[in-house]
Design a protein around this motif. Structure first.
Motif, PDB file in Angstrom:
ATOM      1  N   ILE A   1      30.424  50.338   0.950  1.00 16.32           N
ATOM      2  CA  ILE A   1      31.176  51.493   0.465  1.00 16.32           C
ATOM      3  C   ILE A   1      31.652  51.255  -0.963  1.00 16.32           C
ATOM      4  O   ILE A   1      31.498  52.117  -1.840  1.00 16.32           O
ATOM      5  CB  ILE A   1      32.365  51.785   1.395  1.00 16.32           C
ATOM      6  CG1 ILE A   1      31.865  52.177   2.786  1.00 16.32           C
ATOM      7  CG2 ILE A   1      33.253  52.881   0.818  1.00 16.32           C
ATOM      8  CD1 ILE A   1      32.952  52.185   3.846  1.00 16.32           C
ATOM      9  N   PHE A   2      32.226  50.077  -1.203  1.00 14.44           N
ATOM     10  CA  PHE A   2      32.733  49.768  -2.537  1.00 14.44           C
ATOM     11  C   PHE A   2      31.609  49.850  -3.573  1.00 14.44           C
ATOM     12  O   PHE A   2      31.794  50.406  -4.658  1.00 14.44           O
ATOM     13  CB  PHE A   2      33.368  48.374  -2.545  1.00 14.44           C
ATOM     14  CG  PHE A   2      33.932  47.991  -3.871  1.00 14.44           C
ATOM     15  CD1 PHE A   2      35.169  48.464  -4.266  1.00 14.44           C
ATOM     16  CD2 PHE A   2      33.229  47.169  -4.745  1.00 14.44           C
ATOM     17  CE1 PHE A   2      35.712  48.129  -5.509  1.00 14.44           C
ATOM     18  CE2 PHE A   2      33.749  46.829  -5.970  1.00 14.44           C
ATOM     19  CZ  PHE A   2      34.996  47.313  -6.350  1.00 14.44           C
ATOM     20  N   GLY A   3      30.460  49.306  -3.241  1.00 15.10           N
ATOM     21  CA  GLY A   3      29.339  49.320  -4.169  1.00 15.10           C
ATOM     22  C   GLY A   3      28.805  50.705  -4.449  1.00 15.10           C
ATOM     23  O   GLY A   3      28.225  50.959  -5.521  1.00 15.10           O
ATOM     24  N   ALA A   4      28.992  51.638  -3.494  1.00 13.58           N
ATOM     25  CA  ALA A   4      28.498  52.999  -3.668  1.00 13.58           C
ATOM     26  C   ALA A   4      29.463  53.898  -4.437  1.00 13.58           C
ATOM     27  O   ALA A   4      29.060  54.946  -4.950  1.00 13.58           O
ATOM     28  CB  ALA A   4      28.203  53.631  -2.307  1.00 13.58           C
TER      29      ALA A   4
ATOM     30  N   GLY B   1      23.160  63.882   2.007  1.00 11.49           N
ATOM     31  CA  GLY B   1      22.025  62.992   1.764  1.00 11.49           C
ATOM     32  C   GLY B   1      22.231  62.069   0.585  1.00 11.49           C
ATOM     33  O   GLY B   1      21.847  60.894   0.636  1.00 11.49           O
ATOM     34  N   ALA B   2      22.844  62.559  -0.492  1.00 13.05           N
ATOM     35  CA  ALA B   2      23.069  61.713  -1.669  1.00 13.05           C
ATOM     36  C   ALA B   2      24.060  60.603  -1.349  1.00 13.05           C
ATOM     37  O   ALA B   2      23.889  59.457  -1.779  1.00 13.05           O
ATOM     38  CB  ALA B   2      23.566  62.567  -2.835  1.00 13.05           C
ATOM     39  N   LEU B   3      25.103  60.925  -0.599  1.00 16.08           N
ATOM     40  CA  LEU B   3      26.076  59.907  -0.187  1.00 16.08           C
ATOM     41  C   LEU B   3      25.408  58.860   0.688  1.00 16.08           C
ATOM     42  O   LEU B   3      25.601  57.649   0.494  1.00 16.08           O
ATOM     43  CB  LEU B   3      27.237  60.571   0.556  1.00 16.08           C
ATOM     44  CG  LEU B   3      28.261  59.645   1.216  1.00 16.08           C
ATOM     45  CD1 LEU B   3      28.908  58.721   0.203  1.00 16.08           C
ATOM     46  CD2 LEU B   3      29.318  60.469   1.956  1.00 16.08           C
ATOM     47  N   ALA B   4      24.602  59.307   1.641  1.00 15.66           N
ATOM     48  CA  ALA B   4      23.911  58.369   2.529  1.00 15.66           C
ATOM     49  C   ALA B   4      23.002  57.449   1.734  1.00 15.66           C
ATOM     50  O   ALA B   4      22.968  56.232   1.962  1.00 15.66           O
ATOM     51  CB  ALA B   4      23.109  59.130   3.582  1.00 15.66           C
ATOM     52  N   GLY B   5      22.254  57.988   0.783  1.00 18.56           N
ATOM     53  CA  GLY B   5      21.356  57.169  -0.021  1.00 18.56           C
ATOM     54  C   GLY B   5      22.093  56.138  -0.843  1.00 18.56           C
ATOM     55  O   GLY B   5      21.661  54.978  -0.943  1.00 18.56           O
ATOM     56  N   ALA B   6      23.225  56.540  -1.429  1.00 17.64           N
ATOM     57  CA  ALA B   6      24.011  55.601  -2.228  1.00 17.64           C
ATOM     58  C   ALA B   6      24.578  54.490  -1.359  1.00 17.64           C
ATOM     59  O   ALA B   6      24.622  53.311  -1.764  1.00 17.64           O
ATOM     60  CB  ALA B   6      25.143  56.345  -2.948  1.00 17.64           C
ATOM     61  N   LEU B   7      25.012  54.821  -0.150  1.00 17.13           N
ATOM     62  CA  LEU B   7      25.563  53.813   0.754  1.00 17.13           C
ATOM     63  C   LEU B   7      24.498  52.816   1.188  1.00 17.13           C
ATOM     64  O   LEU B   7      24.726  51.599   1.197  1.00 17.13           O
ATOM     65  CB  LEU B   7      26.176  54.492   1.977  1.00 17.13           C
ATOM     66  CG  LEU B   7      27.501  55.229   1.757  1.00 17.13           C
ATOM     67  CD1 LEU B   7      27.819  56.118   2.948  1.00 17.13           C
ATOM     68  CD2 LEU B   7      28.647  54.245   1.508  1.00 17.13           C
ATOM     69  N   VAL B   8      23.317  53.311   1.543  1.00 20.36           N
ATOM     70  CA  VAL B   8      22.242  52.422   1.996  1.00 20.36           C
ATOM     71  C   VAL B   8      21.799  51.503   0.868  1.00 20.36           C
ATOM     72  O   VAL B   8      21.565  50.298   1.078  1.00 20.36           O
ATOM     73  CB  VAL B   8      21.062  53.255   2.537  1.00 20.36           C
ATOM     74  CG1 VAL B   8      19.835  52.377   2.764  1.00 20.36           C
ATOM     75  CG2 VAL B   8      21.463  53.948   3.843  1.00 20.36           C
TER      76      VAL B   8
END
Length: 470
Positions: free
Chosen positions: A460-463, A367-374
């Protein structure tokens, strides 16, 4: 080996340097009357006579007293209009006269950054086989915008677009290797390549099986860069052309298959961003580069193939080859237990049926990865949409006669079942996400000419700083 595509020099994809820039005033429809009232009477009358209504991306060049150019107006549109598309103000790059232009007016930092990036992307033209002049209006880098960062992002997108746009006769596994080797040399990275029968000796049987029918030797490209920081592994599907194999595609489905290496093209663009901007990571890029061809030694429907992971795979459609080559590459990358592994592939038509060409789905249970990507996708005008790794569909990829089925019957949830298939080959990575991209812009839009397109790389780069603690 053919000449590599990288590096390329595109002045139109850089900000204007030096000299005076003409003012380009951004005007919203609600602020139009006030903006015209501030202009000299003749210029205001001229703008009205030209029908300038501040629509998004609309321009109106303003004359000076001597008949030259004093500046221009650029429509911002309403907030509702801007939500209907990205980079709309960047359309000005293709309509304004040659010269340097400086944004002025009431712009938010977000709109300024989006317009600046979109302007650089609007400068892309693919001209390898025929003349295709780029716009000559250049943008002075707006205050508060990191010019170097945006120019690197534009370079990365140009690399991805060039790779996808190049037809398969000039972009096979050999040529993809040449460009990867040039990129590695440019950044001081190491590249190892495993080819042909050596794939079997290296325990990469699925990559070998998919590529063995082509006279263009299959291979695995393995790039490494950086010796400190978190471990980041990028895996990109490099099917340089996909006939469908013995389950051959009809002509209508084969027409765009030069773009079936779009995952590889996108991870190479992302890798360029990471290396050029010096992220403190241990980067690994894995690209299974093959051509899915038809010949007497092609793998067949109903074949049961071994994989690097030890899982057996029943082939129920030779046109579902991308997940096969990715499976071995993912298993190899997973053995190092990276902190983050990203998979990118032009994998399923089902993703396009669900979300269309402009919105690639991604899959992760984190969930944390998904939130950072969005969040990063929103900030970088690089939209993505999370779909679920839906566990109740796991039985669909279990045929009984083998551990896994590469093409479940039924025609439903095709993108999800493909993601579930790939997920079986990732057990050690701390975090994992799979992106089912399209890699193609069907019709020209501001910042995005028709043709090859990078998707999700900027998100992806921004996350990465948040996800990897950089």
């Amino acid at each position: 080996m053919s000449d590599p595509i990288f590096p390329t020099d595109r002045p139109a994809m850089r900000f204007a340097n030096g000299g005076e820039a003409l003012p380009l005033r951004v005007v919203s429809p609600e602020g139009l009357d006030a903006a015209l009232a501030e202009l000299p009477t003749a210029q205001a009358a001229w703008a009205r006579a030209q029908g300038f209504a501040a629509k998004p991306g609309q321009t109106c060049v303003l004359p000076d007293a001597a008949g030259g150019i004093a500046g221009a107006l650029l429509g911002a549109g309403t907030a509702a209009q801007r939500r209907r598309g990205r980079f709309q103000l960047a359309a000005a790059a293709a309509t304004l006269p040659e010269g340097a232009w400086a944004l002025t007016g009431d712009l938010t930092p977000e709109l300024t950054a989006e317009t600046a990036l979109g302007w650089l992307l609007e400068g892309y033209r693919y001209a390898r086989y025929a003349a295709n002049p780029a716009p000559k209006a250049r943008l002075a880098c707006p205050q508060g915008v990191d010019a170097h960062r945006l120019e690197i992002m534009a370079e990365a997108e140009a690399l991805t677009r060039d790779l996808i746009n190049t037809p398969a006769n000039d972009m096979g596994p050999d040529e993809l290797e040449a460009t990867t080797r040039a990129l590695a040399a440019h950044h001081g990275a190491a590249l190892s390549v495993t080819t042909g029968e050596d794939l079997l000796a290296a325990n990469l049987p699925l990559i070998h099986a998919v590529g063995r029918a082509s006279p263009r030797t299959p291979r695995l490209l393995d790039l490494r860069w950086g010796n400190s920081g978190p471990r980041l592994t990028l895996v990109g599907k490099g099917v340089c052309f996909d006939t469908g194999g013995l389950d051959i595609k009809p002509a209508s489905s084969m027409g765009l298959m030069k773009k079936d290496m779009g995952g590889a093209a996108t991870v190479l663009g992302l890798a360029h961003m990471i290396m050029a901007l010096g992220l403190k990571v241990q980067l690994r890029v894995l690209i299974p580069a093959v051509e899915n061809a038809v010949a007497g030694n092609a793998f067949r429907p109903q074949d049961i193939l071994p994989s690097r992971k030890g899982l057996s795979v029943e082939v129920n459609n030779t046109d579902a080859e991308g997940r096969l080559v990715l499976a071995d590459a993912l298993a190899l990358g997973d053995e190092e237990a990276p902190d983050l592994m990203i998979c990118m592939a032009t994998l399923t038509g089902a993703a396009r049926v669900a979300l269309g060409p402009d919105l690639p789905p991604f899959y992760t249970d984190d969930g944390a990865l998904a939130g950072a990507l969005v969040d990063a996708a929103r900030r970088h005008a690089d939209p993505i949409w999370q779909l679920p790794l839906w566990a109740p569909y796991e039985p669909k990829i279990e045929p009984g006669i083998a551990d896994l089925d590469n093409a479940p019957s039924g025609g439903m949830a095709g993108s999800i079942t493909a993601a579930l298939f790939l997920n079986r080959f990732v057990t050690e990575a701390t975090r994992f996400a799979h992106f089912d991209i399209y890699g193609w812009q069907p019709a020209a839009a501001p910042g995005r000419p028709k043709g090859g397109a990078g998707q999700a790389a900027r998100a992806i780069f921004g996350a990465l700083p948040e996800v990897l603690g950089l």
